[in-house]
Design a protein around this motif. Structure first.
Motif, PDB file in Angstrom:
ATOM      1  N   GLY A  10       0.726  -1.495  -0.105  1.00 34.74           N
ATOM      2  CA  GLY A  10      -0.076  -0.010   0.015  1.00 34.74           C
ATOM      3  C   GLY A  10       0.845   1.242   0.023  1.00 34.74           C
ATOM      4  N   HIS A  11       2.114   1.325  -0.086  1.00 35.66           N
ATOM      5  CA  HIS A  11       3.057   2.363  -0.105  1.00 35.66           C
ATOM      6  C   HIS A  11       3.950   2.260  -1.338  1.00 35.66           C
ATOM      7  N   PRO A  12       4.217   3.523  -1.888  1.00 34.78           N
ATOM      8  CA  PRO A  12       4.979   3.550  -3.118  1.00 34.78           C
ATOM      9  C   PRO A  12       6.675   3.408  -2.656  1.00 34.78           C
ATOM     10  N   VAL A  13       7.298   2.528  -3.187  1.00 36.78           N
ATOM     11  CA  VAL A  13       8.444   2.207  -3.093  1.00 36.78           C
ATOM     12  C   VAL A  13       9.544   2.357  -4.549  1.00 36.78           C
ATOM     13  N   LEU A  14      10.459   3.331  -4.365  1.00 34.34           N
ATOM     14  CA  LEU A  14      11.109   3.368  -5.536  1.00 34.34           C
ATOM     15  C   LEU A  14      12.659   2.954  -5.468  1.00 34.34           C
ATOM     16  N   PHE A  15      13.182   2.023  -6.273  1.00 34.95           N
ATOM     17  CA  PHE A  15      14.203   1.262  -6.372  1.00 34.95           C
ATOM     18  C   PHE A  15      15.201   1.982  -7.432  1.00 34.95           C
ATOM     19  N   THR A  16      16.365   2.713  -7.156  1.00 30.28           N
ATOM     20  CA  THR A  16      17.139   3.252  -7.909  1.00 30.28           C
ATOM     21  C   THR A  16      18.405   2.866  -7.851  1.00 30.28           C
ATOM     22  N   PRO A  17      18.970   2.096  -9.234  1.00 32.59           N
ATOM     23  CA  PRO A  17      20.350   1.808  -8.935  1.00 32.59           C
ATOM     24  C   PRO A  17      21.329   2.651  -9.477  1.00 32.59           C
ATOM     25  N   HIS A  18      22.414   2.623  -9.030  1.00 29.28           N
ATOM     26  CA  HIS A  18      23.257   3.583  -9.500  1.00 29.28           C
ATOM     27  C   HIS A  18      24.889   2.751  -9.130  1.00 29.28           C
ATOM     28  N   TYR A  19      25.790   3.618  -9.785  1.00 28.16           N
ATOM     29  CA  TYR A  19      27.261   3.070  -9.611  1.00 28.16           C
ATOM     30  C   TYR A  19      28.012   4.093  -9.285  1.00 28.16           C
ATOM     31  N   LEU A  20      28.869   4.222  -8.218  1.00 28.57           N
ATOM     32  CA  LEU A  20      29.452   5.224  -7.889  1.00 28.57           C
ATOM     33  C   LEU A  20      31.106   4.690  -7.783  1.00 28.57           C
ATOM     34  N   PRO A  25      28.562  -0.499  -7.247  1.00 29.11           N
ATOM     35  CA  PRO A  25      27.284  -0.684  -7.444  1.00 29.11           C
ATOM     36  C   PRO A  25      26.570  -0.550  -6.198  1.00 29.11           C
ATOM     37  N   ARG A  26      25.578   0.458  -6.248  1.00 30.76           N
ATOM     38  CA  ARG A  26      24.672   0.530  -5.030  1.00 30.76           C
ATOM     39  C   ARG A  26      23.144   0.418  -5.614  1.00 30.76           C
ATOM     40  N   VAL A  27      22.185   0.409  -4.594  1.00 33.74           N
ATOM     41  CA  VAL A  27      20.934   0.488  -4.943  1.00 33.74           C
ATOM     42  C   VAL A  27      20.087   1.440  -3.860  1.00 33.74           C
ATOM     43  N   MET A  28      19.446   2.420  -4.027  1.00 33.03           N
ATOM     44  CA  MET A  28      19.013   3.399  -3.175  1.00 33.03           C
ATOM     45  C   MET A  28      17.358   3.074  -3.291  1.00 33.03           C
ATOM     46  N   VAL A  29      16.925   2.597  -2.009  1.00 36.18           N
ATOM     47  CA  VAL A  29      15.564   2.377  -1.693  1.00 36.18           C
ATOM     48  C   VAL A  29      14.713   3.660  -1.100  1.00 36.18           C
ATOM     49  N   ASN A  30      13.908   4.309  -1.796  1.00 29.95           N
ATOM     50  CA  ASN A  30      13.204   5.466  -1.583  1.00 29.95           C
ATOM     51  C   ASN A  30      11.667   4.853  -1.150  1.00 29.95           C
ATOM     52  N   ASP A  31      11.412   4.780   0.292  1.00 34.59           N
ATOM     53  CA  ASP A  31      10.322   4.232   0.749  1.00 34.59           C
ATOM     54  C   ASP A  31       9.563   5.316   1.487  1.00 34.59           C
ATOM     55  N   SER A  32       8.287   5.554   1.036  1.00 31.01           N
ATOM     56  CA  SER A  32       7.449   6.768   1.638  1.00 31.01           C
ATOM     57  C   SER A  32       7.165   6.462   3.008  1.00 31.01           C
ATOM     58  N   CYS A  33       6.902   5.148   3.465  1.00 33.65           N
ATOM     59  CA  CYS A  33       6.389   4.457   4.730  1.00 33.65           C
ATOM     60  C   CYS A  33       7.823   4.531   5.701  1.00 33.65           C
ATOM     61  N   ASP A  56      20.977  -5.910 -10.095  1.00 34.61           N
ATOM     62  CA  ASP A  56      21.508  -6.531 -11.311  1.00 34.61           C
ATOM     63  C   ASP A  56      21.631  -5.486 -12.295  1.00 34.61           C
ATOM     64  N   ASP A  57      21.038  -4.176 -12.380  1.00 32.40           N
ATOM     65  CA  ASP A  57      20.948  -3.177 -13.135  1.00 32.40           C
ATOM     66  C   ASP A  57      22.203  -2.216 -12.607  1.00 32.40           C
ATOM     67  N   ALA A  58      22.206  -2.220 -11.344  1.00 35.04           N
ATOM     68  CA  ALA A  58      23.778  -1.398 -10.750  1.00 35.04           C
ATOM     69  C   ALA A  58      24.897  -2.081 -10.992  1.00 35.04           C
ATOM     70  N   VAL A  59      24.865  -3.346 -11.259  1.00 32.40           N
ATOM     71  CA  VAL A  59      26.200  -4.327 -11.490  1.00 32.40           C
ATOM     72  C   VAL A  59      26.365  -3.958 -12.935  1.00 32.40           C
ATOM     73  N   GLY A  60      25.508  -3.814 -13.783  1.00 34.95           N
ATOM     74  CA  GLY A  60      25.342  -3.761 -15.064  1.00 34.95           C
ATOM     75  C   GLY A  60      25.917  -2.440 -15.242  1.00 34.95           C
ATOM     76  N   MET A  61      25.525  -1.438 -14.619  1.00 35.40           N
ATOM     77  CA  MET A  61      26.212  -0.127 -14.735  1.00 35.40           C
ATOM     78  C   MET A  61      27.875  -0.056 -14.463  1.00 35.40           C
ATOM     79  N   GLU A  62      27.929  -0.746 -13.546  1.00 32.88           N
ATOM     80  CA  GLU A  62      29.321  -1.027 -13.057  1.00 32.88           C
ATOM     81  C   GLU A  62      30.297  -1.535 -14.242  1.00 32.88           C
ATOM     82  N   ARG A  63      29.604  -2.457 -14.824  1.00 32.86           N
ATOM     83  CA  ARG A  63      30.372  -3.099 -15.868  1.00 32.86           C
ATOM     84  C   ARG A  63      30.820  -2.229 -17.163  1.00 32.86           C
TER      85      ARG A  63
END
Length: 70
Positions: A10-20, A25-33, A56-63
């Motif tokens: 019942g709550h929006p959750v945003l999963f954002t992969p990124h590479y630093l 590789p990292r995944v930022m999880v933005n949960d409104s709850c 998996d997307d974050a690992v791909g960004m790193e590669r």
């Protein structure tokens, strides 16, 4: 690649992969709850599935970044 929040428990959750560079590789999880949630097994599986996709997307960004450097 713009991502849309997923409704989980019942709550929006945003999963954002990124590479630093230098961090990896990292995944930022933005949960409104805020705080702990009590998820149904189905919601927990949905959360895990989306987290796995983002990881998996974050690992791909790193590669891709490492290939560009080479």
């Amino acid at each position: 690649m713009d991502r849309e929040p997923v409704m989980i428990g019942g709550h929006p959750v945003l999963f954002t992969p990124h590479y630093l560079p230098g961090v990896g590789p990292r995944v930022m999880v933005n949960d409104s709850c805020k705080g702990m949630r009590n998820l149904s097994p189905e919601d927990a599986q949905l959360y895990a599935a989306h987290l796995k996709i983002a990881a998996d997307d974050a690992v791909g960004m790193e590669r891709r970044a490492l290939r560009k450097r080479a």
